[in-house]
Design an enzyme around this catalytic site. Sequence first.
Site, PDB file in Angstrom:
ATOM      1  N   ASP A  91       0.792  -1.216   0.000  1.00  0.00           N
ATOM      2  CA  ASP A  91       0.000   0.000   0.000  1.00  0.00           C
ATOM      3  C   ASP A  91       0.834   1.279   0.000  1.00  0.00           C
ATOM      4  O   ASP A  91       0.635   2.163  -0.826  1.00  0.00           O
ATOM      5  CB  ASP A  91      -0.938  -0.001   1.209  1.00  0.00           C
ATOM      6  CG  ASP A  91      -1.797   1.238   1.282  1.00  0.00           C
ATOM      7  OD1 ASP A  91      -2.566   1.471   0.336  1.00  0.00           O
ATOM      8  OD2 ASP A  91      -1.676   1.998   2.258  1.00  0.00           O
ATOM      9  N   ASP A  94       4.575   0.732   4.017  1.00  0.00           N
ATOM     10  CA  ASP A  94       4.439  -0.469   4.835  1.00  0.00           C
ATOM     11  C   ASP A  94       4.308  -1.691   3.933  1.00  0.00           C
ATOM     12  O   ASP A  94       4.623  -1.638   2.754  1.00  0.00           O
ATOM     13  CB  ASP A  94       3.230  -0.333   5.768  1.00  0.00           C
ATOM     14  CG  ASP A  94       1.969   0.068   4.998  1.00  0.00           C
ATOM     15  OD1 ASP A  94       1.905  -0.181   3.770  1.00  0.00           O
ATOM     16  OD2 ASP A  94       1.049   0.636   5.611  1.00  0.00           O
ATOM     17  N   TYR A 251      -8.118   3.281   6.061  1.00  0.00           N
ATOM     18  CA  TYR A 251      -8.909   3.837   4.972  1.00  0.00           C
ATOM     19  C   TYR A 251     -10.381   3.709   5.349  1.00  0.00           C
ATOM     20  O   TYR A 251     -11.101   2.856   4.833  1.00  0.00           O
ATOM     21  CB  TYR A 251      -8.593   3.119   3.653  1.00  0.00           C
ATOM     22  CG  TYR A 251      -7.178   3.330   3.192  1.00  0.00           C
ATOM     23  CD1 TYR A 251      -6.822   4.488   2.493  1.00  0.00           C
ATOM     24  CD2 TYR A 251      -6.178   2.408   3.467  1.00  0.00           C
ATOM     25  CE1 TYR A 251      -5.524   4.705   2.074  1.00  0.00           C
ATOM     26  CE2 TYR A 251      -4.868   2.617   3.062  1.00  0.00           C
ATOM     27  CZ  TYR A 251      -4.549   3.766   2.370  1.00  0.00           C
ATOM     28  OH  TYR A 251      -3.256   3.985   1.963  1.00  0.00           O
ATOM     29  N   GLU A 492       5.689  10.223   3.765  1.00  0.00           N
ATOM     30  CA  GLU A 492       5.278   8.891   3.318  1.00  0.00           C
ATOM     31  C   GLU A 492       4.859   8.937   1.857  1.00  0.00           C
ATOM     32  O   GLU A 492       4.509   9.990   1.308  1.00  0.00           O
ATOM     33  CB  GLU A 492       4.145   8.330   4.180  1.00  0.00           C
ATOM     34  CG  GLU A 492       3.869   6.856   3.868  1.00  0.00           C
ATOM     35  CD  GLU A 492       3.148   6.123   4.984  1.00  0.00           C
ATOM     36  OE1 GLU A 492       3.246   4.882   5.016  1.00  0.00           O
ATOM     37  OE2 GLU A 492       2.499   6.768   5.804  1.00  0.00           O
TER      38      GLU A 492
END
Length: 812
Positions: A91, A94, A251, A492
């Site tokens: 994703d 991670d 999410y 990120e």
Amino acid sequence: MIFKKIAATVSALALSAGMAAYMPANTAVDINANAADVEVNYAEALQKSMFFYEVQQAGILPEWNSVSWRADSMIKEDGTPSDIIDGGWFDAGDHLKFALTNAYTASVLSWGLIEYKDAVQKAGLYDLYLKNLKWGLDYVAACDLGDKVIGTIGEDGFDHVWYGSPEVYMRKFNLKNDTEERPYDTITNCTTIAEMAAAMAGGYIVFKDEDPKAAKEYLEHAESLFKLANDVWAENGADANKDQGIQGKYYNTINNQGTDNFIDELMYAANWMYMATGDQSYLDKCEKEYIPLFPKESQSTDMKYTWGFCWDDTTQAAALLYAINTGKKEWIDHVSHHLDYMIGGYNGKKPVGGWTPDGMTVVDGAGWGTLRYTENAAWLAKLSCDTIFKDNAQLSEKYNTWAKKMMDYAFGDNDLGLSYVVGMGEKNPVNIHHRGASGIHDDYWQELGKEEPEEDDGWQREYAHVLYGALEGGPNPDGTFKDDNGSYVNTEVAIDYNAGYTAALCALLDDYGGEKLADFPQAETPKWAEWKMAASLNGKGNSYTEVKAWVMNHTAWPARVAENIKFRYYFDVSEVLAAGLSVDNITVSIGSQQYQEGKQGHATTTGKPIKYEGDPSGNTYYAEIVFEDGRAIMPTGQSEHRDEVQFRISIPDAVDGKPTTGAWDATNDWSYEGVEDAPNKLELKAAENNHITMYVDDVLVWGTEPDGTKPEVTEPTKPTKPENTNPSGGDKAVFGDADESGDVNINDAVLIMQSIANPDKYKLSKQGKLNADVVDNGGGITNSDALAIQYVESKTIQPSDFPITANELEKL
């Protein structure tokens, strides 16, 4: 470009009315300021974005993966997948896999390619784009279980605590959880299922001419998934998104007001279904069922034009698709309202985060992944200009200019001069919150990117890899940027961050052209020694030397483990011989060590020294310490990245009643150099010892032997899977020889079919499995492998032609 063709027939009438009303009263951003401050090769940017998606590939990698520092991941010790569904994209920074973000990403990537196929082809990136897109689509298809879908694969509690490379993830996971199976959940979440349907429909459009078989499967999934999403809504009403599983933590598809958010995804999917099938009933469903529930502005009857396009809010994307597909003026107007809202505000409303001082639109006031929303909006703006606003020069110029400025902002056209696309522009942030790119071995990720302290503390601070093409989260609403690994909101990356950005690149490539790099990607050269030794003096006496040693695995190109590991400590025996003793009087013994007998990592020794043949005098010997299973030494944490062994080399205090005083002198021993003065903290650089040599699979990987022999330096090469090797890195395969008879014939095909039908009775050995996997090598054993081998029997192909692809098999 199917959308453009549709738009051309409807836009003239719809846009004939005066468009000045759509201009915001107060434009917060000067869209023409500094418009040419950066020069961007959009083909290079698209090429590198594809590289990012290859970095994100999970499971057994395809042969065409070009990332030199990536290897297979999420696999068991026998080389088979640990995930119930192999493949797909990790994703973000991670190692979790979400059907939701894989589907969203695949749908947007499809969208960009459908619209701007010619430009991508002209740039020579079409085949690469197709391969990367299909990787994501195939995963989404496999997550469709009929009456439910695979939602999340991975244990979030472990995944968000452990920081390391995907290649060794399962080694650490098994250590903590005592299992080689990654957990997963199944869900009936309307938003997720609808986005999966949209992805499958888009995949059908892309591949219907390129790969008809795959396209047919995608369309079948699209139809069943759309029906399932609609049924979930019909059965559960406001609770249609309630079943989220683990993904809900990351999410959440239930919005902050507590009401469910799924009508936009149903409408988004319905429009994709219409484009894939031409079936008017999908647009009718939008008009009769979805549009009456379309989100409204707060305390208003206006359709919602605020917020932005992202993974769980496809409102504006659905509106644009519906405008393109129907040509209805009210929806074209709506798209214009949304874009005006983004640029300078509309009807008294402005983005929650406003605009940074240097002009970037900020949708999310919390500042999390700001660039993701901005570039998604840029994508909608670019596509709108090429479709519903194609015949309106005023709006096309306005929206095109803004879209390009927002894209170029990401490439460095900002006050900080930072390019937030890794590997593009003159200056990138130092930090990227991404486990795989870090190449970290000690799990102490908080130190990554920081300056080395004056006094060495042993922590890794340098990133191993360049994460080319990744779009970082971006600046805060006030225009500042915290360049820190722990600042996830800024540093990120994620597959959904790159999605709209990539589609917009396709559009910019269409407008401005560009050339892909001929020499990209280059294979990376390791920045540090991947295997190394450190040692310090544990004790010494008239008859012995005792050493504490660390064997370290700091591999990152790629991260990996090895079973066969040993090291050698060299010493001079001339004093022993001069005292009238023999080599037989010397003993090598192991005292304290990190792993107990029976555990991986346990060290052993023969007990006697071994003569070193590289010394002409014959006086150099070595103690050899061998690990029964070196896979325990793995780059997964503070204790696992090294294996400590304390060993002693000694002679008796007396032989035949005569003291051996003076017969032992370590000071002239090859490996003793540096040991006595080394710090006891073996993680420090000062403790490293190049005179103790280390071997992996009997190859010298660290240190210098007494005769000057050093590890052989080889030039890095791009990662390719040799035709006769297992993609998991195991033994060589003799393709087709499933029964290991030495011949490839019908018996092999029969055994494969039997093993599929009754694996308990008809078992393929580990080698047999390697040999049998001849179609789409690395994808597992299927009936296609048996069929391909039957073609060998009929002399249609030869065993030397293996492995082959499913497409090649279909043509036989």
